[in-house]
Design an enzyme around this catalytic site. Structure first.
Site, mmCIF file in Angstrom:
data_model
loop_
_atom_site.group_PDB
_atom_site.id
_atom_site.type_symbol
_atom_site.label_atom_id
_atom_site.label_comp_id
_atom_site.label_asym_id
_atom_site.label_seq_id
_atom_site.Cartn_x
_atom_site.Cartn_y
_atom_site.Cartn_z
ATOM 1 N N PRO A 75 0.839 -1.216 0.000
ATOM 2 C CG PRO A 75 -0.511 -1.460 1.873
ATOM 3 C CD PRO A 75 0.728 -1.984 1.228
ATOM 4 C CD GLU A 76 3.664 2.349 -3.978
ATOM 5 O OE1 GLU A 76 3.777 3.393 -4.622
ATOM 6 O OE2 GLU A 76 4.108 1.256 -4.369
ATOM 7 N NE ARG A 91 10.875 -2.489 -3.742
ATOM 8 C CZ ARG A 91 10.074 -1.631 -3.110
ATOM 9 N NH1 ARG A 91 10.566 -0.709 -2.317
ATOM 10 N NH2 ARG A 91 8.766 -1.697 -3.278
ATOM 11 C CE LYS A 93 5.293 4.170 1.846
ATOM 12 N NZ LYS A 93 6.097 3.292 0.969
#
Ligand SMILES: [Zn+2]
Length: 271
Positions: free
Chosen positions: A2-3, A261, A55
């Site tokens: 979740p961003e 990433r 966040k």
């Protein structure tokens, strides 16, 4: 993971059930890997409202304390009118909003989330570790530029992911910001020209607002909102998890690894 858009969606949805007067609290046997401070004296208190910085979700308790909740990789908050029957439900808060009983449940299969109950001072200290929130009034062009050029030797995407500079970014947002600004994520910050920094700043809003208006972005098996539904933000993605660049509609997207990433860009559109 979740961003900002996903956390904002959860905040907005939970807010409809506030204020919530807490009548009981139940933790799973393995909740201690998520809950870092004892959740004491919450019964009888009221969660007045919920807001967000980056966040981090902030639950304001009527006695002045705050619950800080970071969803990690797979965390989410659910609302239900009966106890949630879900395997990875680690925190269950039963409460009353008006005359109705609700269960506020924290579900997190991989348990990389974090939760803290802090007094005012500790909460401020924790939140001060975060840079300006991408949707806040603090996030001006001048702020963006000075935060970005702080580490000229870094790759652009690495700084975009740095929560102490830009609170709320994450892997898909950082990829998409670079794409929308037509710059490659693996360039050094010192190579950016003035107009490219302006383009990056504007791209932040395009990416974050688009995803937030779609209720967040769900990738395989990932994020779900308070009802367990998936976000529809995937439709806005132009390079992230795409085979063909959605900006030029012809060029295959290139995938590289940057700071461990998955990193995506269009070799034709992005310079
Ligand atoms: Zn392209």
């Amino acid at each position: 993971m979740p961003e900002l858009p996903e956390v904002q969606t959860i905040r907005d949805q939970l807010s409809a059930y506030m204020p919530l007067k807490i009548s009981s609290l139940k933790l799973s046997e393995v909740a201690e890997s998520i809950v870092h401070t004892p959740l004491v004296k919450l019964r009888g208190q009221v969660i007045e409202r919920i807001w967000r910085k980056g966040k981090m979700l902030v639950f304001e308790i009527s006695d002045g304390r705050k619950i800080l909740s970071h969803l990690g990789m797979t965390g989410s908050w659910r609302i239900s009118s009966t106890p949630l029957k879900e395997k990875h439900n680690h925190i269950q808060i039963k409460g009353k909003c008006g005359d109705e009983v609700f269960y506020l449940s924290y579900v997190d299969p991989r348990r990389f989330g974090h939760l803290y109950l802090y007094g005012e001072e500790d909460a401020q200290k924790k939140l001060a570790e975060l840079g300006a929130d991408l949707k806040s009034s603090e996030f001006t062009f001048d702020y963006f530029k000075s935060a970005l050029v702080k580490y000229p030797e870094r790759f652009i995407k690495v700084s975009l992911l740095d929560q102490s500079l830009f609170a709320g970014t994450g892997n898909y947002i950082a990829n998409e910001i670079c794409a929308r600004a037509y710059v490659r994520p693996d360039r050094k910050i010192k190579s950016l020209k003035g107009p490219e920094i302006v383009a990056l700043y504007h791209a932040v809003d395009v990416v974050v607002s688009g995803a937030t208006e779609s209720g967040g972005t769900t990738f395989q098996g990932g994020y779900a909102d308070v009802n367990g539904d998936r976000g529809k933000g995937v439709q806005h993605l132009v390079v992230f998890y795409q085979k063909i660049c959605q900006m030029c509609a012809v060029t295959p997207v290139k995938k590289i690894t940057l700071a461990q990433r998955g990193t995506y860009y269009c070799p034709k559109c992005q310079k």
